[in-house]
Design an enzyme around this catalytic site. Structure first.
Site, PDB file in Angstrom:
ATOM      1  N   LYS A  49     -49.479  34.124 190.947  1.00  0.00           N
ATOM      2  CA  LYS A  49     -50.637  34.937 190.559  1.00  0.00           C
ATOM      3  C   LYS A  49     -51.823  34.080 190.129  1.00  0.00           C
ATOM      4  O   LYS A  49     -52.950  34.553 190.130  1.00  0.00           O
ATOM      5  CB  LYS A  49     -50.265  35.906 189.443  1.00  0.00           C
ATOM      6  CG  LYS A  49     -49.047  36.736 189.724  1.00  0.00           C
ATOM      7  CD  LYS A  49     -49.165  37.573 190.985  1.00  0.00           C
ATOM      8  CE  LYS A  49     -47.875  38.315 191.214  1.00  0.00           C
ATOM      9  NZ  LYS A  49     -47.834  39.145 192.362  1.00  0.00           N
ATOM     10  N   TYR A 260     -35.385  46.887 191.871  1.00  0.00           N
ATOM     11  CA  TYR A 260     -36.239  45.935 191.156  1.00  0.00           C
ATOM     12  C   TYR A 260     -35.602  45.509 189.827  1.00  0.00           C
ATOM     13  O   TYR A 260     -35.257  46.346 188.988  1.00  0.00           O
ATOM     14  CB  TYR A 260     -37.603  46.570 190.888  1.00  0.00           C
ATOM     15  CG  TYR A 260     -38.547  45.643 190.178  1.00  0.00           C
ATOM     16  CD1 TYR A 260     -39.310  44.730 190.891  1.00  0.00           C
ATOM     17  CD2 TYR A 260     -38.657  45.648 188.792  1.00  0.00           C
ATOM     18  CE1 TYR A 260     -40.167  43.852 190.238  1.00  0.00           C
ATOM     19  CE2 TYR A 260     -39.507  44.783 188.128  1.00  0.00           C
ATOM     20  CZ  TYR A 260     -40.252  43.886 188.868  1.00  0.00           C
ATOM     21  OH  TYR A 260     -41.091  43.016 188.226  1.00  0.00           O
ATOM     22  N   TYR A 286     -37.445  37.673 191.246  1.00  0.00           N
ATOM     23  CA  TYR A 286     -38.138  37.416 192.512  1.00  0.00           C
ATOM     24  C   TYR A 286     -37.526  36.237 193.290  1.00  0.00           C
ATOM     25  O   TYR A 286     -36.935  36.410 194.352  1.00  0.00           O
ATOM     26  CB  TYR A 286     -39.632  37.128 192.246  1.00  0.00           C
ATOM     27  CG  TYR A 286     -40.365  38.274 191.622  1.00  0.00           C
ATOM     28  CD1 TYR A 286     -40.931  39.277 192.407  1.00  0.00           C
ATOM     29  CD2 TYR A 286     -40.506  38.368 190.240  1.00  0.00           C
ATOM     30  CE1 TYR A 286     -41.622  40.344 191.825  1.00  0.00           C
ATOM     31  CE2 TYR A 286     -41.189  39.429 189.656  1.00  0.00           C
ATOM     32  CZ  TYR A 286     -41.738  40.413 190.453  1.00  0.00           C
ATOM     33  OH  TYR A 286     -42.410  41.456 189.874  1.00  0.00           O
TER      34      TYR A 286
HETATM   35  C1  LIG Z   1     -42.386  35.219 190.601  1.00  0.00           C
HETATM   36  C2  LIG Z   1     -42.981  36.151 191.588  1.00  0.00           C
HETATM   37  N1  LIG Z   1     -42.705  35.968 192.885  1.00  0.00           N
HETATM   38  C3  LIG Z   1     -43.203  36.783 193.842  1.00  0.00           C
HETATM   39  C4  LIG Z   1     -44.003  37.853 193.518  1.00  0.00           C
HETATM   40  C5  LIG Z   1     -44.474  38.730 194.612  1.00  0.00           C
HETATM   41  O1  LIG Z   1     -45.778  38.462 195.014  1.00  0.00           O
HETATM   42  P1  LIG Z   1     -46.646  39.638 195.622  1.00  0.00           P
HETATM   43  O2  LIG Z   1     -46.832  40.625 194.519  1.00  0.00           O
HETATM   44  O3  LIG Z   1     -47.893  38.990 196.063  1.00  0.00           O
HETATM   45  O4  LIG Z   1     -45.880  40.248 196.744  1.00  0.00           O
HETATM   46  C6  LIG Z   1     -44.319  38.081 192.173  1.00  0.00           C
HETATM   47  C7  LIG Z   1     -45.157  39.240 191.825  1.00  0.00           C
HETATM   48  O5  LIG Z   1     -45.055  39.905 190.889  1.00  0.00           O
HETATM   49  C8  LIG Z   1     -43.800  37.212 191.177  1.00  0.00           C
HETATM   50  O6  LIG Z   1     -44.067  37.392 189.879  1.00  0.00           O
END
Ligand SMILES: Cc1ncc(COP(=O)(O)O)c(C=O)c1O
Length: 332
Positions: A49, A260, A286
């Site tokens: 981010k 999630y 993630y």
């Molecule tokens: C650690 C991490 N990886 C991947 C993502 C996913 O990215 P995007 O929201 O651009 O798909 C996020 C988003 O919240 C994240 O915090």
């Protein structure tokens, strides 16, 4: 493609490093695996981010905002990086977090508080449904709020990953490397949309493989349609003559498991294997899931020994501390 006119606020340290994971690759019997270390973007323990926020907060400042507001889960990495960016620029930060306030703040939530953000608990509204109401309240207090979309996934956020792709491309040229696949965690779509466009702009044949993190959690538009539309509107933003359709999107939903933030065997194994072969921390929500997906695709032959894979580490390790109850290793 010229987008120098788009405002940008420096927040992190770039380029992030590109490293080869030889011990992980050996453990799996190939293929070649590299990692792009966006866990080290430098802002408040890093993450993807930070790239998006450079453009989004650049826009907020250009519009004269004095506070920013965004939403996420209680352990949102996006919210933590937004809180840090806002603090560094003297902006107020309002975070609208899903769920109820826990008795004790840990992980990202603890960091949100350390950065002095104002937290609004939103119960079942975990994707910012309450933001318009809070924006109105802030305006009546004379504030100039700027709304940052969920996950920072608008055209400005995706543009950051067009830029990130270019950064990778120049690193690849330096070491004479090319990848067959880029694998990463995909959730609100901005990272994927930007990488798809960056890949297309450079005429690369590489496959951009998002590992889906959310289980059908899309409010209005299905997530895959949203990501494709975002790639198209980002192309329009920078006047790039490229159109994507749904057949261009590779979003693998085989690993969403319980949904999630539900941590299972797949994430546990990936976290331990990456830590114990490479000394690198993944996160439970993630990157643990995305690496688990990559490991499975290698074991099942979907990714071949002769392939050359880049795993894009998108950060998130601060959440490990809040998820210790779900980590098998904590009980061993
Ligand atoms: C650690 C991490 N990886 C991947 C993502 C996913 O990215 P995007 O929201 O651009 O798909 C996020 C988003 O919240 C994240 O915090």
């Amino acid at each position: 493609m010229d987008y120098n006119h788009i405002p940008r606020q420096s927040l992190g340290f770039f380029p992030t490093s590109l490293i080869e994971l030889t011990r992980l690759s050996d453990k799996l019997g190939g293929p070649t695996i590299f990692m792009k270390r966006d866990d080290n973007t430098g802002l408040a323990l890093g993450g993807n981010k930070t790239r998006k926020l450079e453009f989004i907060i650049g826009d907020a400042l250009a519009q004269g905002a004095d506070c920013v507001i965004t939403a996420g889960a209680a352990q949102s990495n996006h919210c933590r990086q937004t809180a840090a960016a806002a603090a560094s620029l003297g902006l107020d930060c309002h975070l609208v977090l899903g769920g109820e306030e826990p008795e004790q703040a840990s992980g990202n939530l603890l960091l949100d508080k350390i950065f002095g953000s104002h937290i609004h608990w939103a119960g079942a509204h975990r994707k910012g449904e309450d933001i318009p109401k809070i924006v109105e309240q802030l305006k009546t207090q004379g504030k100039k709020p700027y709304v940052i979309p969920y996950g920072g996934s608008n055209e400005l956020g995706a543009l950051a990953f067009v830029e990130a792709f270019k950064e990778l491309e120049s690193q690849c040229q330096n070491i004479n490397e090319t990848f067959t696949h880029i694998v990463f965690a995909s959730s609100s779509g901005g990272t994927q949309a930007g990488l798809m466009l960056g890949n297309r702009l450079s005429n690369s044949p590489c496959q951009i493989v998002g590992i889906n993190i959310d289980k059908g959690e899309t409010d209005k538009v299905p997530f895959d349609q949203y990501t494709v539309a975002l790639a198209n509107s980002t192309a329009a933003l920078i006047a790039a003559d490229h159109q994507f359709s749904e057949s261009d999107l590779i979003l693998n939903s085989d690993y969403v498991g319980g949904g999630y933030g539900v941590v299972g065997t797949l994430e546990n194994e990936a976290i331990e294997m990456t830590a114990q072969t490479e000394g690198i921390l993944l996160d439970p929500v993630y990157t643990g899931r995305a690496m688990g997906g990559l490991i499975d695709m290698i074991r099942t032959g979907k990714i071949k020994q002769t392939d050359r894979v880049l795993f894009w580490h998108t950060g998130g390790a601060p959440a490990l501390f809040a998820y210790s109850n779900d980590l098998d290793i904590a009980k061993k």
